[in-house]
Design a protein around this motif. Structure first.
Motif, PDB file in Angstrom:
ATOM      1  N   GLU A 290      81.586  26.752  30.955  1.00 54.69           N
ATOM      2  CA  GLU A 290      81.082  28.037  31.454  1.00 54.69           C
ATOM      3  C   GLU A 290      82.142  29.129  31.336  1.00 54.69           C
ATOM      4  N   GLN A 291      83.370  28.790  31.648  1.00 51.35           N
ATOM      5  CA  GLN A 291      84.451  29.772  31.579  1.00 51.35           C
ATOM      6  C   GLN A 291      84.772  30.140  30.134  1.00 51.35           C
TER       7      GLN A 291
ATOM      8  N   ARG B 235      81.954  32.389  28.887  1.00 54.03           N
ATOM      9  CA  ARG B 235      82.115  33.739  29.463  1.00 54.03           C
ATOM     10  C   ARG B 235      83.207  34.514  28.725  1.00 54.03           C
TER      11      ARG B 235
ATOM     12  N   ARG C  56      81.972  35.666  25.334  1.00 48.98           N
ATOM     13  CA  ARG C  56      80.992  36.759  25.412  1.00 48.98           C
ATOM     14  C   ARG C  56      81.577  38.070  25.933  1.00 48.98           C
ATOM     15  N   SER C  57      82.783  38.023  26.456  1.00 50.76           N
ATOM     16  CA  SER C  57      83.362  39.244  27.032  1.00 50.76           C
ATOM     17  C   SER C  57      83.699  40.253  25.938  1.00 50.76           C
TER      18      SER C  57
END
Length: 120
Positions: free
Chosen positions: A21-22, A25, A28-29
């Motif tokens: 998940e990290q 993320r 996608r940042s």
């Protein structure tokens, strides 16, 4: 098989140890990518800061279609200048960018802007 990650920055390599998940993320940042026209705009903005104070200060207009990076350039400049001001110019006036969204969906305003700048 042994994997080496010498081609990654230290922060990118550190993400490999994180949970899925990290990592997703982080992928996608939004990231700042310095491309030639953005560098040109940033250099001009920085040059404006070197101008002596006067009654009629120079300015710059950054124009482009939606999604071309105008806001990202201004955010990059703002963040860069905030760090500079915090270090060297505490308490002095700051520069404020003005965003002017297109007011007419038919593009008339954009056409007039381009013509006034000699871009069309």
């Amino acid at each position: 098989m042994t994997f080496t990650f010498r081609h990654l920055t230290s922060s990118a390599a550190a993400l490999l140890a994180e949970h899925d998940e990290q990592r997703i993320r982080a992928i996608r940042s939004r990231r700042w990518v310095l491309y030639p026209r953005a560098k040109q705009a940033l250099d001009r903005l920085r040059g404006l800061l070197d101008q002596p104070r006067g009654t009629r200060m120079p300015s710059i207009a950054i124009y482009g279609d939606s999604g071309m990076g105008k806001t990202m350039i201004m955010k990059q400049f703002r963040d860069e200048q905030a760090q500079w001001r915090a270090r060297y110019r505490r308490g002095q006036s700051e520069q404020r960018p003005i965003e002017h969204p297109s007011a007419r969906p038919d593009g008339t305003e954009a056409l007039l802007s381009r013509r006034s700048m000699g871009a069309e």
